[in-house]
Design an enzyme around this catalytic site. Structure first.
Site, PDB file in Angstrom:
ATOM      1  N   GLU A  71       0.792  -1.291  -0.088  1.00  0.00           N
ATOM      2  CA  GLU A  71      -0.107   0.067  -0.125  1.00  0.00           C
ATOM      3  C   GLU A  71       0.953   1.280  -0.007  1.00  0.00           C
ATOM      4  O   GLU A  71       1.996   1.369   0.701  1.00  0.00           O
ATOM      5  CB  GLU A  71      -1.029   0.085   1.291  1.00  0.00           C
ATOM      6  CG  GLU A  71      -2.073  -1.201   1.129  1.00  0.00           C
ATOM      7  CD  GLU A  71      -3.064  -1.055   2.290  1.00  0.00           C
ATOM      8  OE1 GLU A  71      -2.927  -0.155   3.064  1.00  0.00           O
ATOM      9  OE2 GLU A  71      -3.867  -1.831   2.497  1.00  0.00           O
ATOM     10  N   HIS A  93      -8.198   1.068   1.688  1.00  0.00           N
ATOM     11  CA  HIS A  93      -7.964   0.928   3.237  1.00  0.00           C
ATOM     12  C   HIS A  93      -8.974   2.041   3.807  1.00  0.00           C
ATOM     13  O   HIS A  93      -8.551   2.606   4.576  1.00  0.00           O
ATOM     14  CB  HIS A  93      -6.460   1.255   3.463  1.00  0.00           C
ATOM     15  CG  HIS A  93      -6.214   0.526   4.830  1.00  0.00           C
ATOM     16  ND1 HIS A  93      -4.847   0.144   4.885  1.00  0.00           N
ATOM     17  CD2 HIS A  93      -6.642   0.409   5.990  1.00  0.00           C
ATOM     18  CE1 HIS A  93      -4.856  -0.319   6.167  1.00  0.00           C
ATOM     19  NE2 HIS A  93      -6.119  -0.189   6.911  1.00  0.00           N
TER      20      HIS A  93
END
Length: 530
Positions: A263, A281
């Site tokens: 990420e 997220h």
């Protein structure tokens, strides 16, 4: 006046809480994205309030000469170098329960989205198409939801799913049957059984050495054909490439991911597939959750900076300044006892009993019990999921009963602590004391006496008491290039069960452990890290 830097986007209500408590605030919400600038000015602050964008590295902390506390608004502390902060005496706090409801709701929302193909249907409809027959969905009602992990967030998901008239099964080695019954879920002791039965599988566990890639390609192949997978927990729990292949082949009907192995996720094997829903997220991204964690972290940091109170600390016990010198060595001992038990226990824990014998029983036992319980649970739930303050609550959520007993001095040692862990299969004990040098020692394991000082890396074995074992073990470690620092032995009776606890100079990896387990005398071998 204490001064706090807020380097990530945080609710402005937190700024007011700091000010109301007499703390000066410097609000620079984009500074976390500029590590060089942050490193340049971090030395001017007593506290640092962050979310996930700021990376608190050992290099950054080298310049943090005045920093006393780091407050993470949220549960995950993957972006903080905990050992480096601890080495500099910096308290690291999080807010472990501020976003549980929000994350659980997002998992449910993702389940609905993938079951009814809502994102794809929305895009198609807004593009002027009317592909009603293309988007055939699946009902939630009556389906089986498989929870991998049934702690704080997982239990909320379970309650919501039961309200949707789903059948809920859970795999969590440390969920007791009593707690499962209380939640209304069926506890399964075999993950493969859950995967074979569940129509929807959702993960709710931290990423640790034990849980990384828990849904490997092999396990994904064991999932029920046509099942759907949801991951709103942590990236790295699932083999994303294997999921993509299972989706392409039709083995899985859909998947929904809020977290990814890398990420920010700008590319991923899952991207572009029709039967996948992805979000960036967003588990904790609601107004309510952001407000909750911001207010909590501001209150906690203010209490510490202005009054010396510590709460929800990852790396420090909740103790007063007066108690600290007396409690410090016993807290360290309790951490080692809990860490030992947590790393060797493989079955669901039903109860723990802590015996405080001699003058240690006259101390404030709460931080001792919290330290022991936290270190017992850390191997099970991950460092971000439990700390000194939340440990008793986390234990209760898992149906683990905690009992403290104070006893008068007895035996060879004037004061010691004994931990008894009871699982569904057995009870095991470990005891320790503080020697005159102020350092902790293990003095008994499974009722067998020995003397061993905890070291960062250790090897524990249970073995048959037969001639030649010490030589065989030493030779094997030598061949593996593992140097022995300390060697403690004990046995229950001649020719009966024996134990060995070794301090070694490097971590014993899985390959080395397998080699040790192959020795004919060995019944069990565990690599321990403290």
């Amino acid at each position: 006046m204490a001064k706090v830097l807020i380097s990530d986007k945080l609710s402005k209500a937190a700024i007011q809480i700091f000010k109301d408590n007499g703390v000066e605030v410097d609000f620079q919400p984009d500074l976390g994205k500029d590590p060089a600038k942050l490193k340049e000015i971090i030395g001017n602050y007593d506290g640092l309030a962050i979310r996930s964008a700021t990376k608190v590295t050992a290099d950054l902390l080298e310049n943090a000469g005045n920093l006393k506390v780091i407050g993470r608004a949220g549960i995950g502390v993957d972006n903080v170098d905990i050992p480096a902060a601890s080495a500099k005496g910096i308290v690291v706090m999080n807010t472990p329960f501020g976003n549980s409801i929000t994350t659980a709701e997002h998992a449910i929302a993702m389940m609905f989205a993938v079951a009814r193909q809502i994102p794809a249907a929305d895009a198609s409809t807004q593009a002027g198409k009317w592909e009603k027959s293309r988007f055939m969905g699946s009902e939630i009602t009556g389906k089986t939801l498989g929870l991998i992990g049934c702690g704080n967030i997982g239990s909320v998901v379970a309650s919501r799913a039961l309200g949707l008239k789903m059948k809920v099964v859970a795999f969590d080695p440390f969920l007791s049957h009593d707690r499962a019954q209380e939640l209304g879920v069926e506890k399964l002791d075999d993950l493969d059984e859950l995967l074979a039965r569940a129509d929807f599988v959702t993960l709710h566990l931290p990423k640790t050495e034990k849980t990384a890639n828990i849904l490997s390609a092999e396990r994904i192949a064991k999932m029920k054909k046509g099942a759907r997978l949801v991951n709103c927990a942590r990236g790295g729990l699932v083999d994303e490439a294997a999921v993509a292949e299972a989706l392409k082949s039709g083995h899985l009907a859909g998947a929904a991911f809020d977290v990814f192995d890398v990420e920010p996720a700008t590319e991923n094997p899952l991207f572009g597939l029709d039967n996948v829903v992805c979000t960036p997220h967003l588990g904790a991204s609601t107004t309510e959750a952001q407000e909750n964690v911001a207010l909590q972290v501001a209150e906690q940091m203010s209490d510490y900076l202005m009054r010396g109170a510590i709460s929800n600390a990852i790396n420090a016990p909740s103790v007063t300044a007066e108690e600290a010198p007396l409690l410090k060595p016993w807290i360290e001992l309790c951490e080692k006892l809990g860490g030992f038990a947590g790393q060797v226990t493989e079955n669901p824990i039903q109860s723990i009993e802590i015996e405080y014998v001699g003058h240690v029983g006259e101390l404030n036992l709460k931080p001792l019990t919290s330290a022991l319980t936290a270190c017992l649970l850390i191997p099970l739930v991950g460092e971000g999921g439990v700390n000194m303050v939340s440990a008793p609550l986390v234990a209760r959520e898992r149906g683990i009963r905690i009992a403290e007993t104070r006893k008068d001095a007895q035996g060879a040692f004037g004061s010691y602590v004994r931990l008894v862990v009871t699982t569904e299969k057995q009870s095991r004990s470990v005891a320790g004391t503080i020697y005159s040098d102020g350092k902790p020692r293990f003095i008994q394991i499974k009722g067998i006496n020995l003397e061993a000082e905890p070291t960062p890396f250790m090897l524990y074995t249970t073995n048959t008491d037969t001639p030649g074992y010490i030589g065989a073990l030493g030779t094997t470690l030598g061949e593996l290039g593992i140097n022995i620092a300390t060697f403690a032995l004990g046995r229950s009776a001649k020719g009966d069960e024996a134990i060995a606890l070794l301090g070694v100079d490097e971590k014993v990896d899985a390959a080395a452990l397998k080699r040790i387990e192959s020795l004919p005398q060995v019944r069990q071998a565990k690599a321990l890290n403290f």
